[in-house]
Scaffold this active site. Structure first.
Site, PDB file in Angstrom:
ATOM      1  N   GLU A 160     -31.737 -52.337 114.559  1.00  0.00           N
ATOM      2  CA  GLU A 160     -31.229 -50.744 115.693  1.00  0.00           C
ATOM      3  C   GLU A 160     -31.985 -49.499 115.647  1.00  0.00           C
ATOM      4  O   GLU A 160     -30.661 -48.940 115.986  1.00  0.00           O
ATOM      5  CB  GLU A 160     -30.717 -51.029 116.363  1.00  0.00           C
ATOM      6  CG  GLU A 160     -30.563 -52.944 116.656  1.00  0.00           C
ATOM      7  CD  GLU A 160     -29.553 -53.330 117.823  1.00  0.00           C
ATOM      8  OE1 GLU A 160     -28.434 -52.696 118.027  1.00  0.00           O
ATOM      9  OE2 GLU A 160     -29.398 -54.531 118.580  1.00  0.00           O
ATOM     10  N   GLU A 186     -31.496 -61.497 117.267  1.00  0.00           N
ATOM     11  CA  GLU A 186     -30.351 -61.040 117.528  1.00  0.00           C
ATOM     12  C   GLU A 186     -29.986 -61.940 119.299  1.00  0.00           C
ATOM     13  O   GLU A 186     -30.261 -61.465 120.130  1.00  0.00           O
ATOM     14  CB  GLU A 186     -29.615 -60.588 117.186  1.00  0.00           C
ATOM     15  CG  GLU A 186     -29.561 -59.643 116.457  1.00  0.00           C
ATOM     16  CD  GLU A 186     -28.747 -58.440 116.043  1.00  0.00           C
ATOM     17  OE1 GLU A 186     -27.691 -58.406 117.273  1.00  0.00           O
ATOM     18  OE2 GLU A 186     -28.207 -57.714 115.002  1.00  0.00           O
TER      19      GLU A 186
HETATM   20  C1  GLA Z   1     -26.893 -55.733 117.471  1.00  0.00           C
HETATM   21  C2  GLA Z   1     -26.349 -54.909 116.026  1.00  0.00           C
HETATM   22  C3  GLA Z   1     -26.023 -56.258 114.970  1.00  0.00           C
HETATM   23  C4  GLA Z   1     -24.599 -56.459 116.319  1.00  0.00           C
HETATM   24  C5  GLA Z   1     -24.942 -57.054 117.375  1.00  0.00           C
HETATM   25  C6  GLA Z   1     -23.187 -57.277 118.116  1.00  0.00           C
HETATM   26  O1  GLA Z   1     -27.628 -56.155 118.150  1.00  0.00           O
HETATM   27  O2  GLA Z   1     -27.598 -55.138 115.641  1.00  0.00           O
HETATM   28  O3  GLA Z   1     -25.541 -55.631 113.863  1.00  0.00           O
HETATM   29  O4  GLA Z   1     -23.836 -55.025 116.004  1.00  0.00           O
HETATM   30  O5  GLA Z   1     -25.051 -55.500 117.926  1.00  0.00           O
HETATM   31  O6  GLA Z   1     -23.369 -55.634 118.400  1.00  0.00           O
END
Ligand code: GLA
Ligand code: ZN
Length: 657
Positions: free
Chosen positions: A143, A300
Site C-alpha cells: 500500500e 486482503e
Molecule cells: C492494510 C495493510 C495490511 C494491514 C491491514 C489492516 O490493508 O496492507 O498490512 O495493515 O491494512 O490494518
C-alpha cells in the site's frame, strides 16, 4: 481455477504450530498464501547477514500441503538497524515533522540510500527464490503511501520540473508566477507546498502531487526491474487501496505491473457503525479492475473484526463469504483473506483474521472453508470478464486539483462518483472505471464527472466519442482548468462548450443553508432533487433544457441541458447534487443511451455478470425472492432454477441453459 488463501505470517508463531496451520489451510481449500511483506529484519537481522532458512521451511511445508506462495518485497517496513543509521531516511510530513522509527511506510521514497538498501534486499530475495517453483509471484512493498516533503525530495522535485519545463521562463509562464511576483530565477528557489506556507500556488501544488505520485511509481519500477531480471516469469503486483485513496495516480502505478491487487475492508472500524454499502464496495472493485482493464486479485479480503484502539463489529454470519463472492463477481480471480490468524502482539493486535488469537477453527473459519469447497465447482468462471456498456471516467489530475481547491466545502470527488455509480449498481448495470487514456469507443454511456483539469487531447477524444454516437454525461467544474491548473481563458465549460451547446452564464457556490432544488421538464419526472454543492446557471445555444432551478434569483434558469452532437448526445448537469438526482435520471439515461441491465431482475439484490455467469448477491439481512427471466442453472446447487429464495447474505451463481 481461482486462487484462494490468506495473508500468513509464520514468523509470528512458533514453528511447532506451522504444521497445524498448513493442515487447516489445506482443509479449507487454500491454494496460495502471501508471505513476508513485513519480514525484512527477519530475513536480514543485521547488515548483509541473510536468514532464509525459516522462510524456506515455511514455503516447503506449505508446498507439501498443495499451497503456493506469493512473496512480498519487505520495503514497507525496514529494519530499525537500517533506519537508525540516518534520520534523513525518514519521510517528512507536510507539517514539517519527520517520521521516526515505530511504524511502517515511514521512509522517504526518493532517498538514494533507501533505494540502495531496497535494491539489495529485493535482489537477494529475487535470486534466492527465482528457481523455487512454489513461489508463484511477487507483491511489491505494501500500500504505497503519502508524499514526502524532505530536502532530498525538494531537490528531486526540482529535477522533475527541469525535465518537464526545460526552462524557468516556461515554468514561470505555465504557473503564472506573475501573481505576487513569485517569479523564479533559479530552480533551487522553488519551495515545497508545505503547511508552513499559508496557501501555495495551485500550479506548484498540482505539479508537486504529480511528482510525489511519480516518486512511488519510480520506486516501484526500481523493484520491478530487479524482479524481472533476477526472477523472470513470476508475475508482479502491488496491493492497492480502495477508491477513496487518491494520493497516487493509481493508473500510473498499475501500468507496469502484471496485475492489480486490492485490499478491501467493508466493515472498517474507522467508519461510523453503518451497515457496509454494497454499491461502495462494488465501486472499489470496479475501480481496481479499471486500473488495467483486467481482472485482479483480492489481496486482503476482510475476514474478521478490524480494529486498533477500538474494535470494529464482527462480520455477520455469511458476510465474509458474500464479500469474497462480490469480489469475484466484479472480476477478482484470487481471494486472499487478511489475515490467517489474529496476532497476539503489535499494532494490529485487534485487527482480526480468520482465526482468533487462540488459533482454533471458529465460525469464520467454517465460512471460509465452505467457500473453499464451493470454488471447486466454479473453476470455469476464473478468467472470464465483466463486459460493460457504461463507464465512468476518473481523472487523477482532477482529483489532485480538487484536493488543492475543493471549490465548495460540500464537494467530495469520491462521493460524487459514488452518487453516480450507486443508481447504476441498483439497476444491475455493469460499469467500467476508465482512465483518460482508455478506448471509449466500446461504451454507449460515459460519465465524465467533474472533469476539472482538462487537457485538449481529452476534450477532442470526448467530442469524437459523442460524434460517433455515444452518450456523455458531464457535471459541474468541467473544463475549468488547463493542465497547469490555470483557469481557462474562455467561458465555461471551456474546451467543452461547443460539445455541451451551452455556456455557464454565472455560477453560485452555495452555503449549506442556501436550499434549492431542480424541476425537470421531462415527461413523468416529478422528482425535485436538491441542487447542492454547486450551481451553474446555464445559457443554452443549441442545447435543450432538461431541468431548471426552483428557487433564488435564478429560479427558472437552466440547470441541466441536453445537446445533440454528431450521432450522439451530451447531458450537462450544472449542480453536484447527491444520489437522489442520479436516482431520478438514471432510468431515462439508460433508455436514451440504449444500455440494458445484465439481468432484468427487479429486486434489491446485487446482480453482476462475468462472461456467461451471473452472480446474485443478497447483502440484506432478510430473505429475498428473485424471479429470473428464464430458467437458468445454479452452479452451487447444480440444479436448474427459475425462482430463487436467497437467504440473508446468501449468494447464487448461475449460468444460462
Ligand atoms: C492494510 C495493510 C495490511 C494491514 C491491514 C489492516 O490493508 O496492507 O498490512 O495493515 O491494512 O490494518
Ligand atoms: Zn523525501
Amino acid at each position: 481455477m481461482f486462487h484462494f488463501g490468506a495473508d500468513y505470517y509464520p514468523e509470528h508463531w512458533p514453528e511447532s504450530r506451522w504444521p497445524t496451520d498448513a493442515r487447516l489451510m489445506q482443509e479449507a481449500g487454500f491454494t496460495v498464501v502471501r508471505l513476508a511483506e513485513f519480514a525484512w529484519t527477519k530475513i536480514e537481522p543485521s547488515p548483509g547477514k541473510y536468514h532464509f532458512a525459516w522462510l524456506d521451511r515455511a514455503i516447503d511445508l506449505l508446498a507439501a500441503h498443495g499451497i503456493s506462495v506469493l512473496l512480498g518485497t519487505p520495503t514497507a517496513s525496514p529494519p530499525a538497524w537500517l533506519m537508525n543509521q540516518d534520520e534523513t531516511l525518514f519521510r517528512v510530513q507536510r507539517d514539517g515533522r519527520r517520521h521516526s522509527y515505530g511504524n511502517r511506510r515511514g521512509y522517504c521514497p526518493n532517498h538514494p540510500d533507501y533505494h540502495a538498501h531496497s535494491r539489495r534486499i529485493v535482489t537477494v530475495l529475487a535470486e534466492h527464490y527465482a528457481g523455487n517453483e512454489n513461489v508463484i509471484g511477487w507483491q511489491i512493498d505494501n500500500e504505497f503511501g503519502d508524499p514526502c516533503y524532505c530536502e532530498i525530495c525538494r531537490r528531486a522535485f526540482h529535477e522533475f520540473l527541469k525535465e518537464k519545463y526545460q526552462t524557468l521562463d516556461e515554468l514561470n509562464t505555465r504557473w503564472g508566477t506573475d501573481f505576487w511576483s513569485h517569479i523564479y530565477t533559479d530552480w533551487a528557489q522553488i519551495p515545497l507546498p508545505m503547511e508552513v506556507i499559508s496557501a501555495s500556488d495551485p500550479s506548484l501544488e498540482l505539479d508537486f502531487k504529480r511528482f510525489a505520485s511519480q516518486s512511488y511509481v519510480r520506486f516501484q519500477q526500481l523493484q520491478i526491474d530487479i524482479l524481472r531480471e533476477k526472477s523472470p516469469g513470476k508475475p508482479i503486483t502491488h496491493n492497492f487501496m480502495e477508491f477513496s485513496y487518491d494520493q497516487i495516480n493509481y493508473f500510473d502505478l498499475a501500468r507496469s505491473l502484471d496485475f492489480v491487487a486490492l485490499d478491501s475492508y467493508p466493515r472498517g472500524f474507522w467508519s461510523p457503525k453503518l451497515a457496509p454499502n454494497p454499491a461502495h464496495i462494488a465501486l472499489d472493485l470496479d475501480a481496481a479492475r479499471g486500473l488495467k482493464q483486467k481482472n485482479f486479485w483480492m489481496m486482503e479480503q476482510q475476514s474478521g473484526p478490524s480494529g486498533a484502539h477500538y474494535v470494529g463489529e464482527t462480520p455477520r454470519p455469511g458476510e465474509i463469504r458474500l464479500w469474497a463472492y462480490q469480489s469475484i463477481a466484479h472480476g477478482a480471480d484470487a481471494i486472499l483473506f487478511f489475515r490467517w490468524r489474529t496476532c497476539r502482539f503489535g499494532v494490529e493486535q485487534y485487527w482480526h483474521g480468520i482465526l482468533d488469537h487462540a488459533g482454533l477453527p471458529n465460525r469464520r473459519y467454517e465460512e471460509v472453508k465452505r467457500m473453499g469447497s464451493e470454488l471447486k465447482l466454479l473453476a470455469e468462471i476464473a478468467g472470464s470478464k465483466p463486459q460493460a456498456q457504461t463507464a465512468i471516467l476518473v481523472s487523477p489530475d482532477s482529483r489532485f486539483a480538487f484536493h488543492i481547491q475543493p471549490n465548495n466545502a460540500a464537494f467530495n470527488y469520491k462521493q460524487h462518483v459514488r452518487d453516480i455509480y450507486a443508481p447504476l449498481h441498483r439497476r444491475h448495470v455493469t460499469v467500467d472505471i476508465l482512465s483518460e487514456s482508455a478506448d471509449f469507443s466500446a461504451y454507449r454511456l460515459l460519465f465524465a464527472p467533474a472533469l476539472y483539469v482538462l487537457p485538449q487531447a481529452l476534450a477532442e477524444k470526448l467530442k469524437q466519442f459523442v460524434a460517433q454516437g455515444g452518450t456523455l454525461v458531464l457535471t459541474p467544474r468541467s473544463g475549468v482548468k488547463d493542465e497547469h491548473n490555470l483557469v481557462v481563458d474562455a467561458p465555461l465549460p471551456g474546451l467543452l462548450t461547443e460539445l455541451v451547446g451551452a455556456v455557464v452564464e454565472e455560477y453560485d457556490s452555495p452555503a449549506p443553508d442556501m436550499q434549492n432544488h431542480l424541476e425537470f421538464s421531462l415527461p413523468g419526472l416529478t422528482a425535485q432533487p436538491s441542487a447542492l454543492g454547486w450551481r451553474d446557471i446555464l445559457r443554452p445555444a443549441t442545447a435543450r433544457v432538461i431541468a431548471c432551478y426552483g428557487r433564488d434569483y435564478y429560479a427558472g434558469k437552466p440547470a441541466i441541458v441536453l445537446n445533440q452532437y454528431g450521432q450522439g448526445q451530451v447531458l450537462y448537469i450544472g449542480t453536484f447534487s447527491d444520489e437522489t438526482l442520479y436516482e431520478a435520471l438514471t432510468d431515462w439515461l439508460l433508455t436514451l443511451s440504449n444500455v440494458s441491465p445484465v439481468l432484468p431482475v427487479s429486486s434489491s439484490i446485487e446482480v453482476t455478470q462475468r462472461g456467461d455467469f451471473y452472480f446474485l448477491l443478497n447483502h440484506s439481512a432478510q430473505t429475498e425472492t428473485v424471479q429470473l427471466p428464464r430458467k437458468m442453472f445454479n452452479l452451487l446447487t447444480t440444479q436448474p432454477v427459475e425462482t430463487l429464495a436467497l437467504a440473508a447474505h446468501e449468494v447464487a451463481i448461475l449460468k444460462s441453459v
